[in-house]
Design a protein around this motif. Structure first.
Motif, PDB file in Angstrom:
ATOM      1  N   GLU A 222       0.835  -1.198   0.000  1.00 12.26           N
ATOM      2  CA  GLU A 222       0.000   0.000   0.000  1.00 12.26           C
ATOM      3  C   GLU A 222       0.871   1.250   0.000  1.00 12.26           C
ATOM      4  O   GLU A 222       0.672   2.164   0.786  1.00 12.26           O
ATOM      5  N   ASP A 223       1.838   1.293  -0.871  1.00  7.32           N
ATOM      6  CA  ASP A 223       2.747   2.432  -0.975  1.00  7.32           C
ATOM      7  C   ASP A 223       1.945   3.712  -1.232  1.00  7.32           C
ATOM      8  O   ASP A 223       1.014   3.720  -2.042  1.00  7.32           O
ATOM      9  N   PRO A 224       2.288   4.818  -0.538  1.00  4.76           N
ATOM     10  CA  PRO A 224       1.547   6.075  -0.738  1.00  4.76           C
ATOM     11  C   PRO A 224       1.553   6.557  -2.188  1.00  4.76           C
ATOM     12  O   PRO A 224       0.654   7.285  -2.615  1.00  4.76           O
ATOM     13  N   LEU A 225       2.558   6.165  -2.951  1.00  6.17           N
ATOM     14  CA  LEU A 225       2.645   6.593  -4.346  1.00  6.17           C
ATOM     15  C   LEU A 225       1.784   5.727  -5.265  1.00  6.17           C
ATOM     16  O   LEU A 225       1.724   5.965  -6.464  1.00  6.17           O
ATOM     17  N   GLY A 226       1.154   4.717  -4.709  1.00  6.26           N
ATOM     18  CA  GLY A 226       0.291   3.862  -5.519  1.00  6.26           C
ATOM     19  C   GLY A 226       0.423   2.410  -5.111  1.00  6.26           C
ATOM     20  O   GLY A 226       1.534   1.913  -4.931  1.00  6.26           O
ATOM     21  N   ALA A 227      -0.721   1.749  -4.933  1.00 15.32           N
ATOM     22  CA  ALA A 227      -0.701   0.351  -4.507  1.00 15.32           C
ATOM     23  C   ALA A 227       0.001  -0.516  -5.551  1.00 15.32           C
ATOM     24  O   ALA A 227      -0.090  -0.276  -6.754  1.00 15.32           O
ATOM     25  N   ARG A 228       0.721  -1.510  -5.064  1.00 12.07           N
ATOM     26  CA  ARG A 228       1.459  -2.416  -5.938  1.00 12.07           C
ATOM     27  C   ARG A 228       0.737  -3.758  -6.044  1.00 12.07           C
ATOM     28  O   ARG A 228       0.171  -4.242  -5.081  1.00 12.07           O
ATOM     29  N   ASP A 229       0.819  -4.366  -7.221  1.00 12.95           N
ATOM     30  CA  ASP A 229       0.343  -5.733  -7.376  1.00 12.95           C
ATOM     31  C   ASP A 229       1.365  -6.721  -6.835  1.00 12.95           C
ATOM     32  O   ASP A 229       1.012  -7.832  -6.421  1.00 12.95           O
ATOM     33  N   TYR A 230       2.636  -6.323  -6.868  1.00 14.01           N
ATOM     34  CA  TYR A 230       3.741  -7.175  -6.425  1.00 14.01           C
ATOM     35  C   TYR A 230       4.666  -6.357  -5.537  1.00 14.01           C
ATOM     36  O   TYR A 230       4.511  -5.136  -5.413  1.00 14.01           O
ATOM     37  N   LEU A 231       5.631  -7.016  -4.928  1.00 11.99           N
ATOM     38  CA  LEU A 231       6.523  -6.311  -4.008  1.00 11.99           C
ATOM     39  C   LEU A 231       7.384  -5.280  -4.718  1.00 11.99           C
ATOM     40  O   LEU A 231       7.806  -4.296  -4.113  1.00 11.99           O
ATOM     41  N   LEU A 232       7.639  -5.488  -5.995  1.00 14.20           N
ATOM     42  CA  LEU A 232       8.400  -4.530  -6.792  1.00 14.20           C
ATOM     43  C   LEU A 232       7.503  -3.946  -7.872  1.00 14.20           C
ATOM     44  O   LEU A 232       6.673  -4.657  -8.463  1.00 14.20           O
ATOM     45  N   SER A 233       7.676  -2.675  -8.149  1.00 17.00           N
ATOM     46  CA  SER A 233       6.848  -2.018  -9.156  1.00 17.00           C
ATOM     47  C   SER A 233       7.055  -2.614 -10.541  1.00 17.00           C
ATOM     48  O   SER A 233       6.158  -2.576 -11.385  1.00 17.00           O
ATOM     49  N   GLY A 234       8.227  -3.197 -10.772  1.00 13.61           N
ATOM     50  CA  GLY A 234       8.536  -3.778 -12.068  1.00 13.61           C
ATOM     51  C   GLY A 234       7.865  -5.108 -12.343  1.00 13.61           C
ATOM     52  O   GLY A 234       8.027  -5.662 -13.431  1.00 13.61           O
ATOM     53  N   GLY A 235       7.128  -5.635 -11.385  1.00 10.98           N
ATOM     54  CA  GLY A 235       6.386  -6.867 -11.616  1.00 10.98           C
ATOM     55  C   GLY A 235       6.854  -8.032 -10.774  1.00 10.98           C
ATOM     56  O   GLY A 235       7.762  -7.923  -9.941  1.00 10.98           O
ATOM     57  N   PHE A 236       6.238  -9.171 -10.995  1.00  8.13           N
ATOM     58  CA  PHE A 236       6.499 -10.389 -10.252  1.00  8.13           C
ATOM     59  C   PHE A 236       7.975 -10.769 -10.337  1.00  8.13           C
ATOM     60  O   PHE A 236       8.587 -10.686 -11.401  1.00  8.13           O
ATOM     61  N   SER A 237       8.519 -11.206  -9.194  1.00  9.08           N
ATOM     62  CA  SER A 237       9.942 -11.561  -9.153  1.00  9.08           C
ATOM     63  C   SER A 237      10.164 -12.642  -8.104  1.00  9.08           C
ATOM     64  O   SER A 237       9.232 -13.068  -7.402  1.00  9.08           O
ATOM     65  N   ALA A 238      11.406 -13.056  -7.985  1.00  5.11           N
ATOM     66  CA  ALA A 238      11.767 -14.037  -6.961  1.00  5.11           C
ATOM     67  C   ALA A 238      11.539 -13.503  -5.556  1.00  5.11           C
ATOM     68  O   ALA A 238      11.401 -14.295  -4.616  1.00  5.11           O
ATOM     69  N   ALA A 239      11.490 -12.189  -5.392  1.00  6.00           N
ATOM     70  CA  ALA A 239      11.164 -11.626  -4.078  1.00  6.00           C
ATOM     71  C   ALA A 239       9.756 -12.022  -3.670  1.00  6.00           C
ATOM     72  O   ALA A 239       9.504 -12.360  -2.506  1.00  6.00           O
ATOM     73  N   ASP A 240       8.819 -12.001  -4.607  1.00  8.68           N
ATOM     74  CA  ASP A 240       7.452 -12.432  -4.310  1.00  8.68           C
ATOM     75  C   ASP A 240       7.414 -13.908  -3.959  1.00  8.68           C
ATOM     76  O   ASP A 240       6.699 -14.315  -3.032  1.00  8.68           O
ATOM     77  N   ILE A 241       8.179 -14.719  -4.679  1.00  2.00           N
ATOM     78  CA  ILE A 241       8.234 -16.151  -4.385  1.00  2.00           C
ATOM     79  C   ILE A 241       8.741 -16.381  -2.966  1.00  2.00           C
ATOM     80  O   ILE A 241       8.142 -17.134  -2.185  1.00  2.00           O
ATOM     81  N   SER A 242       9.826 -15.729  -2.613  1.00  2.00           N
ATOM     82  CA  SER A 242      10.434 -15.956  -1.306  1.00  2.00           C
ATOM     83  C   SER A 242       9.511 -15.524  -0.174  1.00  2.00           C
ATOM     84  O   SER A 242       9.303 -16.266   0.799  1.00  2.00           O
ATOM     85  N   VAL A 243       8.951 -14.328  -0.288  1.00  2.00           N
ATOM     86  CA  VAL A 243       8.096 -13.824   0.793  1.00  2.00           C
ATOM     87  C   VAL A 243       6.771 -14.572   0.838  1.00  2.00           C
ATOM     88  O   VAL A 243       6.274 -14.899   1.927  1.00  2.00           O
ATOM     89  N   ALA A 244       6.195 -14.874  -0.304  1.00  2.00           N
ATOM     90  CA  ALA A 244       4.916 -15.585  -0.305  1.00  2.00           C
ATOM     91  C   ALA A 244       5.062 -16.991   0.261  1.00  2.00           C
ATOM     92  O   ALA A 244       4.167 -17.480   0.964  1.00  2.00           O
TER      93      ALA A 244
END
Length: 221
Positions: free
Chosen positions: A146-168
């Protein structure tokens, strides 16, 4: 050739999900979560007797964060990874390794609820404290999405990544001990990232560590 040494419903699920997402060719060796991991043969793969352990091109690796970084650099530097010098590299590293913060609290709760068989060995204080710490981790993920600059679909604005895999994957484990109620952005993100064939392929095919979907702090009041 890649061989992943894995126990269902452990940190090695993170690596298994990643390999499926990469559509990599690999062999899987699964172990029960018991003293097998302390046997001399396995300790040559992972000296602390933990999973994951990865064999790749005659070399051996352990530690999920290191394995994830290496696999992304080698096989998916632009889609699942964020390489040095790119704008999202710092955030990618932060969230990739934040998964371990979540996992350490889950591991403590797994010990309390699952590994300790005698009630006299369990600590209600530790159970409640670690569950509360998981909720604090959820708060951090919620704030990121819920970043103040705009909600994200993924942890990074650039899209789905291994960061999402690890945290999820860490949240998948944590949800056995702390519900995600009250975290709508996290809940929506979790449903989004786990609605992938690669996640389904990494789920246990039989018994895992957890006999219950949810373990309330003990004793239940």
């Amino acid at each position: 050739m890649i061989t992943l040494h894995h126990c269902p419903q452990t940190r090695s699920m993170r690596t298994l999900w990643l390999l499926h997402e990469m559509e990599a060719s690999f062999q899987l060796r699964s172990y029960p979560f018991d003293r097998t991991l302390r046997e001399p043969g396995f300790l040559t793969l992972s000296p602390a007797g933990r999973v994951p352990a990865l064999e790749i091109d005659g070399e051996r690796m352990f530690e999920t964060g290191a394995i994830t970084e290496y696999l992304c650099e080698r096989f998916s530097p632009e889609r699942l990874g964020r390489m040095p010098g790119t704008p999202e590299r710092m955030s990618w590293l932060v969230w990739l390794h934040f998964a371990e913060t979540v996992s350490q609290h889950t591991a403590a709760l797994t010990q309390q609820h699952v590994a300790l068989y005698e009630d006299s060995m369990r600590s209600p204080i530790v159970m409640k404290l670690e569950a509360a710490r998981l909720v604090k981790c959820y708060d951090a993920i919620e704030a990121r999405l819920e970043d103040p600059l705009g909600a994200r679909d993924y942890l990074l604005s650039g899209g789905f990544s291994a960061a999402d895999i690890s945290v999820a994957q860490a949240v998948y484990m944590a949800r056995h001990f702390a519900r995600t109620d009250g975290h709508p952005a996290l809940s929506a993100w979790y449903e989004r990232v786990t609605d992938r064939e690669s996640f389904a392929a990494a789920l246990p095919k039989g018994d895992g560590i957890y006999a219950q979907d949810f373990y309330a702090p003990w004793p239940v009041e």
